[in-house]
Design a protein around this motif. Structure first.
Motif, PDB file in Angstrom:
ATOM      1  N   CYS A  68       0.811  -1.223   0.000  1.00 50.45           N
ATOM      2  CA  CYS A  68       0.000   0.000   0.000  1.00 50.45           C
ATOM      3  C   CYS A  68       0.843   1.271   0.000  1.00 50.45           C
ATOM      4  O   CYS A  68       0.298   2.362  -0.104  1.00 50.45           O
ATOM      5  N   ARG A  69       2.127   1.133   0.166  1.00 51.69           N
ATOM      6  CA  ARG A  69       3.056   2.265   0.169  1.00 51.69           C
ATOM      7  C   ARG A  69       2.644   3.353   1.162  1.00 51.69           C
ATOM      8  O   ARG A  69       2.763   4.540   0.894  1.00 51.69           O
ATOM      9  N   GLY A  70       2.128   2.928   2.315  1.00 48.96           N
ATOM     10  CA  GLY A  70       1.778   3.861   3.374  1.00 48.96           C
ATOM     11  C   GLY A  70       0.439   4.548   3.213  1.00 48.96           C
ATOM     12  O   GLY A  70       0.089   5.389   4.028  1.00 48.96           O
ATOM     13  N   LYS A  71      -0.331   4.197   2.183  1.00 50.47           N
ATOM     14  CA  LYS A  71      -1.643   4.812   1.969  1.00 50.47           C
ATOM     15  C   LYS A  71      -2.689   3.724   1.726  1.00 50.47           C
ATOM     16  O   LYS A  71      -3.120   3.508   0.588  1.00 50.47           O
ATOM     17  N   PRO A  72      -3.126   3.038   2.792  1.00 46.83           N
ATOM     18  CA  PRO A  72      -4.054   1.918   2.584  1.00 46.83           C
ATOM     19  C   PRO A  72      -5.432   2.347   2.088  1.00 46.83           C
ATOM     20  O   PRO A  72      -6.118   1.575   1.446  1.00 46.83           O
ATOM     21  N   SER A  73      -5.847   3.576   2.368  1.00 45.35           N
ATOM     22  CA  SER A  73      -7.174   4.007   1.911  1.00 45.35           C
ATOM     23  C   SER A  73      -7.235   4.136   0.389  1.00 45.35           C
ATOM     24  O   SER A  73      -8.310   4.099  -0.194  1.00 45.35           O
ATOM     25  N   LYS A  74      -6.084   4.243  -0.255  1.00 47.40           N
ATOM     26  CA  LYS A  74      -6.045   4.308  -1.707  1.00 47.40           C
ATOM     27  C   LYS A  74      -6.229   2.930  -2.331  1.00 47.40           C
ATOM     28  O   LYS A  74      -6.741   2.803  -3.437  1.00 47.40           O
ATOM     29  N   TYR A  75      -5.823   1.884  -1.629  1.00 44.13           N
ATOM     30  CA  TYR A  75      -5.835   0.537  -2.178  1.00 44.13           C
ATOM     31  C   TYR A  75      -6.931  -0.350  -1.609  1.00 44.13           C
ATOM     32  O   TYR A  75      -7.364  -1.290  -2.244  1.00 44.13           O
ATOM     33  N   ILE A  76      -7.343  -0.090  -0.370  1.00 37.27           N
ATOM     34  CA  ILE A  76      -8.329  -0.925   0.314  1.00 37.27           C
ATOM     35  C   ILE A  76      -9.496  -0.044   0.699  1.00 37.27           C
ATOM     36  O   ILE A  76      -9.308   1.037   1.271  1.00 37.27           O
ATOM     37  N   GLN A  77     -10.690  -0.499   0.428  1.00 34.21           N
ATOM     38  CA  GLN A  77     -11.857   0.344   0.606  1.00 34.21           C
ATOM     39  C   GLN A  77     -12.066   0.759   2.061  1.00 34.21           C
ATOM     40  O   GLN A  77     -12.449   1.878   2.328  1.00 34.21           O
ATOM     41  N   GLY A  78     -11.788  -0.107   3.022  1.00 32.90           N
ATOM     42  CA  GLY A  78     -11.967   0.224   4.430  1.00 32.90           C
ATOM     43  C   GLY A  78     -10.800   0.980   5.029  1.00 32.90           C
ATOM     44  O   GLY A  78     -10.870   1.435   6.162  1.00 32.90           O
ATOM     45  N   GLY A  79      -9.705   1.090   4.309  1.00 35.07           N
ATOM     46  CA  GLY A  79      -8.528   1.784   4.815  1.00 35.07           C
ATOM     47  C   GLY A  79      -7.777   0.950   5.840  1.00 35.07           C
ATOM     48  O   GLY A  79      -7.722  -0.275   5.765  1.00 35.07           O
ATOM     49  N   LEU A  80      -7.197   1.639   6.799  1.00 36.95           N
ATOM     50  CA  LEU A  80      -6.352   0.986   7.801  1.00 36.95           C
ATOM     51  C   LEU A  80      -7.145   0.030   8.686  1.00 36.95           C
ATOM     52  O   LEU A  80      -6.655  -1.043   9.050  1.00 36.95           O
ATOM     53  N   SER A  81      -8.371   0.385   9.032  1.00 34.69           N
ATOM     54  CA  SER A  81      -9.163  -0.503   9.893  1.00 34.69           C
ATOM     55  C   SER A  81      -9.470  -1.829   9.200  1.00 34.69           C
ATOM     56  O   SER A  81      -9.491  -2.874   9.840  1.00 34.69           O
ATOM     57  N   GLU A  82      -9.707  -1.798   7.913  1.00 37.86           N
ATOM     58  CA  GLU A  82      -9.955  -3.036   7.167  1.00 37.86           C
ATOM     59  C   GLU A  82      -8.664  -3.845   7.010  1.00 37.86           C
ATOM     60  O   GLU A  82      -8.692  -5.071   6.976  1.00 37.86           O
ATOM     61  N   LEU A  83      -7.544  -3.162   6.937  1.00 37.30           N
ATOM     62  CA  LEU A  83      -6.264  -3.853   6.793  1.00 37.30           C
ATOM     63  C   LEU A  83      -5.887  -4.604   8.064  1.00 37.30           C
ATOM     64  O   LEU A  83      -5.387  -5.720   8.015  1.00 37.30           O
ATOM     65  N   VAL A  84      -6.161  -4.027   9.222  1.00 38.46           N
ATOM     66  CA  VAL A  84      -5.797  -4.632  10.503  1.00 38.46           C
ATOM     67  C   VAL A  84      -6.825  -5.671  10.950  1.00 38.46           C
ATOM     68  O   VAL A  84      -6.499  -6.575  11.715  1.00 38.46           O
ATOM     69  N   ASN A  85      -8.038  -5.593  10.442  1.00 43.60           N
ATOM     70  CA  ASN A  85      -9.098  -6.524  10.817  1.00 43.60           C
ATOM     71  C   ASN A  85      -8.709  -7.949  10.403  1.00 43.60           C
ATOM     72  O   ASN A  85      -8.504  -8.219   9.229  1.00 43.60           O
TER      73      ASN A  85
END
Length: 109
Positions: A68-85
């Motif tokens: 994600c190169r430090g910007k998960p909201s650009k790649y994953i719809q839920g952003g950081l919370s969806e990434l850590v879930n």
């Protein structure tokens, strides 16, 4: 008129959303390996779940920094919370593999 949620969803690049299936595969394999490690090490109770939590956070950190190169909201719809879930299916997979390897390795202890 579109709502703010619809406008935010349109900003996500479709090719990145399609690539999220590989991210879920990485998280799934991470939970499998963590379950195998917890079972082989003979971890019980909260120590096993601590290993699951640490492996989930480590996997999320790797995805966050590499894919994600430090910007998960650009790649994953839920952003950081969806990434850590960790997800319900990954938690169940962890417990299944954990009990399988614990039973195979420590059956006669």
């Amino acid at each position: 008129m579109s709502t703010p949620a619809e406008a935010a969803a349109q900003l996500i690049y479709p090719a990145n959303v399609q690539a999220n299936s590989s991210l879920t595969s990485v998280k799934f394999l991470s939970s499998c390996f963590a379950g195998a490690a917890a079972g082989i090490l003979g971890l019980e109770n909260w120590l096993g779940f601590a290993l699951f939590l640490s492996s989930t956070l480590f996997t999320s950190l790797c995805i966050h920094s590499i894919n994600c190169r430090g910007k998960p909201s650009k790649y994953i719809q839920g952003g950081l919370s969806e990434l850590v879930n960790p997800g319900q299916d990954n938690a169940f997979t962890f417990v299944l593999v954990w009990t399988l390897f614990y039973g195979v390795v420590h059956v006669y202890d």
